[in-house]
Design an enzyme around this catalytic site. Structure first.
Site, PDB file in Angstrom:
ATOM      1  N   CYS A 113       0.838  -1.196   0.000  1.00  0.00           N
ATOM      2  CA  CYS A 113       0.000   0.000   0.000  1.00  0.00           C
ATOM      3  C   CYS A 113       0.879   1.254   0.000  1.00  0.00           C
ATOM      4  O   CYS A 113       1.772   1.385   0.833  1.00  0.00           O
ATOM      5  CB  CYS A 113      -0.897  -0.046   1.234  1.00  0.00           C
ATOM      6  SG  CYS A 113      -1.321   1.554   1.900  1.00  0.00           S
ATOM      7  N   GLU A 114       0.627   2.157  -0.958  1.00  0.00           N
ATOM      8  CA  GLU A 114       1.489   3.330  -1.067  1.00  0.00           C
ATOM      9  C   GLU A 114       1.197   4.386   0.003  1.00  0.00           C
ATOM     10  O   GLU A 114       1.936   5.343   0.135  1.00  0.00           O
ATOM     11  CB  GLU A 114       1.410   3.948  -2.466  1.00  0.00           C
ATOM     12  CG  GLU A 114       0.128   4.693  -2.772  1.00  0.00           C
ATOM     13  CD  GLU A 114       0.112   5.249  -4.192  1.00  0.00           C
ATOM     14  OE1 GLU A 114       0.963   4.856  -5.000  1.00  0.00           O
ATOM     15  OE2 GLU A 114      -0.773   6.066  -4.488  1.00  0.00           O
ATOM     16  N   HIS A 115       0.107   4.208   0.732  1.00  0.00           N
ATOM     17  CA  HIS A 115      -0.219   5.183   1.772  1.00  0.00           C
ATOM     18  C   HIS A 115       0.443   4.860   3.105  1.00  0.00           C
ATOM     19  O   HIS A 115       0.668   5.742   3.926  1.00  0.00           O
ATOM     20  CB  HIS A 115      -1.737   5.272   1.978  1.00  0.00           C
ATOM     21  CG  HIS A 115      -2.467   5.623   0.723  1.00  0.00           C
ATOM     22  ND1 HIS A 115      -3.495   4.860   0.211  1.00  0.00           N
ATOM     23  CD2 HIS A 115      -2.274   6.630  -0.158  1.00  0.00           C
ATOM     24  CE1 HIS A 115      -3.917   5.398  -0.916  1.00  0.00           C
ATOM     25  NE2 HIS A 115      -3.200   6.471  -1.161  1.00  0.00           N
ATOM     26  N   HIS A 116       0.675   3.572   3.363  1.00  0.00           N
ATOM     27  CA  HIS A 116       1.252   3.166   4.657  1.00  0.00           C
ATOM     28  C   HIS A 116       2.498   2.303   4.498  1.00  0.00           C
ATOM     29  O   HIS A 116       3.123   1.948   5.485  1.00  0.00           O
ATOM     30  CB  HIS A 116       0.224   2.376   5.473  1.00  0.00           C
ATOM     31  CG  HIS A 116      -1.025   3.123   5.787  1.00  0.00           C
ATOM     32  ND1 HIS A 116      -2.137   3.105   4.962  1.00  0.00           N
ATOM     33  CD2 HIS A 116      -1.341   3.939   6.829  1.00  0.00           C
ATOM     34  CE1 HIS A 116      -3.085   3.860   5.485  1.00  0.00           C
ATOM     35  NE2 HIS A 116      -2.629   4.379   6.613  1.00  0.00           N
ATOM     36  N   GLN A 154      -4.892  -0.432  -4.931  1.00  0.00           N
ATOM     37  CA  GLN A 154      -5.418  -1.622  -5.593  1.00  0.00           C
ATOM     38  C   GLN A 154      -6.157  -1.293  -6.897  1.00  0.00           C
ATOM     39  O   GLN A 154      -6.092  -2.045  -7.862  1.00  0.00           O
ATOM     40  CB  GLN A 154      -6.336  -2.362  -4.616  1.00  0.00           C
ATOM     41  CG  GLN A 154      -6.731  -3.745  -5.088  1.00  0.00           C
ATOM     42  CD  GLN A 154      -7.558  -4.480  -4.051  1.00  0.00           C
ATOM     43  OE1 GLN A 154      -7.262  -4.402  -2.858  1.00  0.00           O
ATOM     44  NE2 GLN A 154      -8.583  -5.178  -4.490  1.00  0.00           N
ATOM     45  N   HIS A 182      -5.698  -5.591   3.044  1.00  0.00           N
ATOM     46  CA  HIS A 182      -4.728  -4.509   3.230  1.00  0.00           C
ATOM     47  C   HIS A 182      -4.306  -4.517   4.682  1.00  0.00           C
ATOM     48  O   HIS A 182      -5.148  -4.297   5.558  1.00  0.00           O
ATOM     49  CB  HIS A 182      -5.370  -3.163   2.876  1.00  0.00           C
ATOM     50  CG  HIS A 182      -5.664  -3.024   1.415  1.00  0.00           C
ATOM     51  ND1 HIS A 182      -5.220  -1.967   0.673  1.00  0.00           N
ATOM     52  CD2 HIS A 182      -6.342  -3.824   0.568  1.00  0.00           C
ATOM     53  CE1 HIS A 182      -5.616  -2.111  -0.578  1.00  0.00           C
ATOM     54  NE2 HIS A 182      -6.299  -3.231  -0.671  1.00  0.00           N
ATOM     55  N   CYS A 184      -2.787  -2.459   6.317  1.00  0.00           N
ATOM     56  CA  CYS A 184      -2.983  -1.172   6.983  1.00  0.00           C
ATOM     57  C   CYS A 184      -4.386  -1.070   7.578  1.00  0.00           C
ATOM     58  O   CYS A 184      -4.609  -0.302   8.509  1.00  0.00           O
ATOM     59  CB  CYS A 184      -2.715  -0.013   6.026  1.00  0.00           C
ATOM     60  SG  CYS A 184      -3.673  -0.059   4.517  1.00  0.00           S
TER      61      CYS A 184
HETATM   62 ZN   LIG Z   1      -2.738   1.700   3.499  1.00  0.00          ZN
END
Ligand SMILES: [Zn+2]
Length: 225
Positions: A113-116, A154, A182, A184
């Site tokens: 995941c590119e956010h976390h 995704q 995910h 996260c």
């Molecule tokens: Zn994430």
């Protein structure tokens, strides 16, 4: 897999699923540094993070961690950012004139995941209807893996797989469904260990309800040996 639940989720999202750019947000200078130079820099960066957290980097157990993480980022889990690693999507003439749907299902996905920067783990199901070209089955797995090995969302991953196969096969009739967990969401934040995320991209003939239905029915088949 609970396919009816999955179909409901797909319907809900429809064409309105959160759309981001089909491309990963990379800078123009993304490949100015060699992979070796990137590993050396990330090694220092990870050292700095661990030091800030108060870890003792002289401890035998963790002194190799920064270098290990740096290599893993560049060569493995984000290796799909490097266009040189893109699998050659060689296709063949469809000599036996198989004109039905071909489905490659339960392709294992390990992405991030590119956010976390936490893992996305799940399954991809990919299908196409040949317009004259066919592609090696293992190539489909390799294409999925190449785009998964990036910091991802995704939705984008699903679209990239479809677009790559559409280009390789010379047809719009390609579809992909991904069902993934995910970490996260599952391991932190609201800690919902049961939830998974379904994304889909239906190109060409797969926009028709009956064709889409057939694809989803194949995914539902139990494969036993
Ligand atoms: Zn994430």
């Amino acid at each position: 897999m609970k396919i009816d639940h999955m179909e409901n989720k797909i319907d809900e999202m429809g064409d309105a699923h959160v759309s981001t750019s089909a491309n990963n947000p990379l800078r123009d200078d993304a490949f100015d540094l060699s992979n070796e130079e990137k590993i050396a820099r990330i090694n220092e960066d990870v050292k700095s993070i661990l030091q800030t957290l108060g870890m003792d980097l002289t401890d035998d157990s963790i002194k190799g961690t920064p270098q290990r993480v740096a290599k893993m980022f560049v060569n493995e889990i984000f290796g799909g950012l490097d266009p040189k690693r893109k699998p050659k999507a060689s296709t063949f003439e469809n000599k036996y004139k198989y004109g039905e749907m071909l489905v490659e299902k339960n392709i294992t996905i390990y992405s991030t995941c590119e956010h976390h920067l936490l893992p996305i783990v799940g399954r991809a199901h990919v299908a196409y209807i040949s317009k004259g070209s066919v592609i090696g089955l293992s190539k489909m797995n390799r294409i999925v893996d190449y785009f998964a090995k990036r910091p991802q969302v995704q939705e984008r991953l699903t679209m990239q797989i479809v677009q790559e196969l559409q280009n390789a096969l010379g047809t719009q009739d390609v579809a992909c469904v991904i069902d993934a967990k995910h970490l996260c969401v599952n391991s932190r934040g609201i800690r919902d260990i049961e939830s998974s995320t379904v994304t889909s991209e239906f190109g060409g003939a797969f926009k028709e309800t009956s064709v889409r239905r057939e694809f989803l029915d194949y995914i539902k088949l139990e494969t036993s040996f």
